[in-house]
Design a protein around this motif. Structure first.
Motif, PDB file in Angstrom:
ATOM      1  N   SER B  10       0.896  -1.060   0.100  1.00 24.37           N
ATOM      2  CA  SER B  10       0.173  -0.086  -0.008  1.00 24.37           C
ATOM      3  C   SER B  10       1.053   1.368   0.040  1.00 24.37           C
ATOM      4  O   SER B  10       0.435   2.247  -0.614  1.00 24.37           O
ATOM      5  CB  SER B  10      -0.958   0.114   1.083  1.00 24.37           C
ATOM      6  N   ARG B  11       1.950   1.226   0.781  1.00 18.28           N
ATOM      7  CA  ARG B  11       2.971   2.568   0.939  1.00 18.28           C
ATOM      8  C   ARG B  11       3.184   2.716  -0.580  1.00 18.28           C
ATOM      9  O   ARG B  11       3.439   3.891  -0.984  1.00 18.28           O
ATOM     10  CB  ARG B  11       4.153   1.999   1.473  1.00 18.28           C
ATOM     11  N   PHE B  12       3.449   1.856  -1.573  1.00 21.27           N
ATOM     12  CA  PHE B  12       3.915   2.135  -2.611  1.00 21.27           C
ATOM     13  C   PHE B  12       2.762   2.448  -3.707  1.00 21.27           C
ATOM     14  O   PHE B  12       2.786   3.316  -4.448  1.00 21.27           O
ATOM     15  CB  PHE B  12       4.910   1.143  -3.239  1.00 21.27           C
ATOM     16  N   ILE B  13       1.697   1.752  -3.632  1.00 23.56           N
ATOM     17  CA  ILE B  13       0.890   1.951  -4.824  1.00 23.56           C
ATOM     18  C   ILE B  13      -0.240   3.156  -4.299  1.00 23.56           C
ATOM     19  O   ILE B  13      -0.931   3.568  -5.348  1.00 23.56           O
ATOM     20  CB  ILE B  13      -0.275   0.773  -4.807  1.00 23.56           C
ATOM     21  N   GLN B  14      -0.109   3.748  -3.195  1.00 24.28           N
ATOM     22  CA  GLN B  14      -0.805   4.813  -2.787  1.00 24.28           C
ATOM     23  C   GLN B  14      -0.064   6.190  -3.371  1.00 24.28           C
ATOM     24  O   GLN B  14      -0.515   7.007  -3.504  1.00 24.28           O
ATOM     25  CB  GLN B  14      -1.066   4.948  -1.306  1.00 24.28           C
ATOM     26  N   MET B  15       1.004   5.845  -3.700  1.00 22.25           N
ATOM     27  CA  MET B  15       1.536   7.063  -4.546  1.00 22.25           C
ATOM     28  C   MET B  15       1.465   7.064  -5.929  1.00 22.25           C
ATOM     29  O   MET B  15       0.381   6.960  -6.496  1.00 22.25           O
ATOM     30  CB  MET B  15       3.160   7.125  -4.177  1.00 22.25           C
ATOM     31  N   ASP B  16       2.523   7.318  -6.976  1.00 28.42           N
ATOM     32  CA  ASP B  16       2.405   7.292  -8.149  1.00 28.42           C
ATOM     33  C   ASP B  16       3.098   6.298  -8.786  1.00 28.42           C
ATOM     34  O   ASP B  16       4.400   5.977  -8.563  1.00 28.42           O
ATOM     35  CB  ASP B  16       3.020   8.702  -8.665  1.00 28.42           C
ATOM     36  N   ILE B  17       2.468   5.210  -9.453  1.00 21.98           N
ATOM     37  CA  ILE B  17       2.987   4.110 -10.038  1.00 21.98           C
ATOM     38  C   ILE B  17       3.918   4.383 -11.160  1.00 21.98           C
ATOM     39  O   ILE B  17       3.456   5.298 -11.884  1.00 21.98           O
ATOM     40  CB  ILE B  17       2.022   2.925 -10.251  1.00 21.98           C
ATOM     41  N   PRO B  18       4.976   3.607 -11.555  1.00 21.58           N
ATOM     42  CA  PRO B  18       5.925   4.265 -12.674  1.00 21.58           C
ATOM     43  C   PRO B  18       5.224   3.652 -14.012  1.00 21.58           C
ATOM     44  O   PRO B  18       4.410   2.625 -14.300  1.00 21.58           O
ATOM     45  CB  PRO B  18       7.050   3.034 -12.421  1.00 21.58           C
ATOM     46  N   VAL B  19       5.134   4.532 -15.098  1.00 19.01           N
ATOM     47  CA  VAL B  19       4.517   4.672 -16.209  1.00 19.01           C
ATOM     48  C   VAL B  19       5.449   3.643 -17.207  1.00 19.01           C
ATOM     49  O   VAL B  19       6.357   4.452 -17.824  1.00 19.01           O
ATOM     50  CB  VAL B  19       3.989   6.009 -16.877  1.00 19.01           C
ATOM     51  N   THR B  20       5.440   2.400 -17.147  1.00 18.14           N
ATOM     52  CA  THR B  20       6.490   1.724 -17.609  1.00 18.14           C
ATOM     53  C   THR B  20       5.602   0.383 -17.995  1.00 18.14           C
ATOM     54  O   THR B  20       4.862   0.060 -17.508  1.00 18.14           O
ATOM     55  CB  THR B  20       7.696   1.232 -16.621  1.00 18.14           C
ATOM     56  N   GLU B  21       6.321  -0.558 -18.877  1.00 13.90           N
ATOM     57  CA  GLU B  21       5.757  -2.170 -19.281  1.00 13.90           C
ATOM     58  C   GLU B  21       5.290  -2.756 -18.119  1.00 13.90           C
ATOM     59  O   GLU B  21       4.274  -3.173 -18.191  1.00 13.90           O
ATOM     60  CB  GLU B  21       6.717  -2.773 -20.360  1.00 13.90           C
TER      61      GLU B  21
END
Lengths: 148, 156
Positions: B10-21
């Protein structure tokens, strides 16, 4: 923003695919290449149209509590008041509005005791006692997605 | 209620996920988990409703919704249910809550309304006619002091 941008935005706002290659799935849906979709999304982030891509949590389900506050702040103390309020981690929205209650902000806290002590502390530190707290007793709608 | 692994993701997906493949592969690496597990946990959190929405959050001004206002309504208690539902059915209404205590003792239904250029007065009139609520207040946002997403589980 052209038609392809709009199609991408409408999909990634409401139907973001939770799969290994989400942008390829989006590309397939609108009949274009994955690279093209990645490029356009990166551009729309640079231009500020897209704020972020990620999860929006339901604060309540995580046990968090929240409230909407309205404060009556004299013009000359506005800046200091806003700076103090914004220094608290749970302040997600804070706006000046056209009313005698001129500052409206939302606060989210891990529990009720933290919420109340933050509010008491804000009153104390800013010297502004007149801050209303209006909790949501019922949620009818939260959907900040926009058909573009 | 929410497990360590879930918090970690959750700590990571609540931010901005990388726009990558392969964004979930990258998130998994940051959180110390595999891609498959990252996806499974994300889906599970969505299923449970802990994640209300997953996707792009727009800056509405830049998406063509130039104006927004908090419109608050004085609704008799027995009509709150119907009024709340009618107001929520409008696309321009993004948020609708009943609040307690009411503002100024009477304004108990709160809506956030977003408008395309020039449609503000018309839309507010439509909301008023549709609900039959004539007593309302339009609180324009004159300045944005803060607008952000909540950060959950900061460091525990």
């Amino acid at each position: 923003m052209d038609e392809i941008d709009k199609k991408i935005l409408n999909i990634i706002q409401k139907d973001f695919p939770i799969v290994e290659a989400p942008f390829r799935v989006v590309a397939e849906k609108i009949g274009t290449a994955e690279d093209e979709v990645l490029e356009r999304i990166r551009r729309m982030k640079r231009e500020g149209i897209i704020r972020r891509i990620g999860a929006v949590f339901d604060a309540k389900k995580l046990g968090y509590v929240s409230t909407l506050c309205a404060a009556r702040v004299p013009e000359e103390r506005l800046r200091a008041f806003v700076d103090t309020v914004n220094s608290y981690p749970g302040i997600t929205h804070n706006y000046r509005r056209n009313h005698a209650y001129n500052v409206w902000f939302t606060i989210i806290s891990p529990d009720e005791a933290t919420l109340q002590s933050s509010l008491a502390e804000i009153r104390e530190r800013t010297g502004i006692p007149d801050i209303l707290s209006m909790k949501a007793s019922r949620t009818f709608k939260i959907d900040a997605s926009f058909t573009v | 209620m929410i497990k360590e692994k879930e918090k970690n993701i959750s700590r990571f997906i609540q931010m901005d996920i990388p726009v990558t493949e392969r964004p979930f592969k990258v998130i998994g690496e940051r959180a110390g988990m595999g891609e498959e597990e990252t996806i499974a946990i994300t889906r599970d959190l969505m299923q449970k409703g802990i994640i209300r929405k997953f996707g792009a959050v727009l800056r509405h001004q830049k998406a063509g919704f130039l104006q927004n206002a908090m419109v608050i309504w004085a609704v008799p208690p027995e009509k709150c249910d119907t009024a709340g539902r009618i107001l929520s059915s409008f696309d321009q209404v993004t948020h609708c809550y009943q609040r307690d205590p009411p503002f100024e003792g009477t304004y108990n239904i709160f809506t956030m309304v977003h408008f395309r250029e020039g449609e503000m007065d018309t839309v507010i009139q439509e909301l008023s006619s549709a609900t039959g609520i004539k007593d309302f207040m339009v609180l324009m946002s004159e300045e944005e002091y803060k607008k952000s997403s909540m950060e959950y589980f900061p460091d525990d």
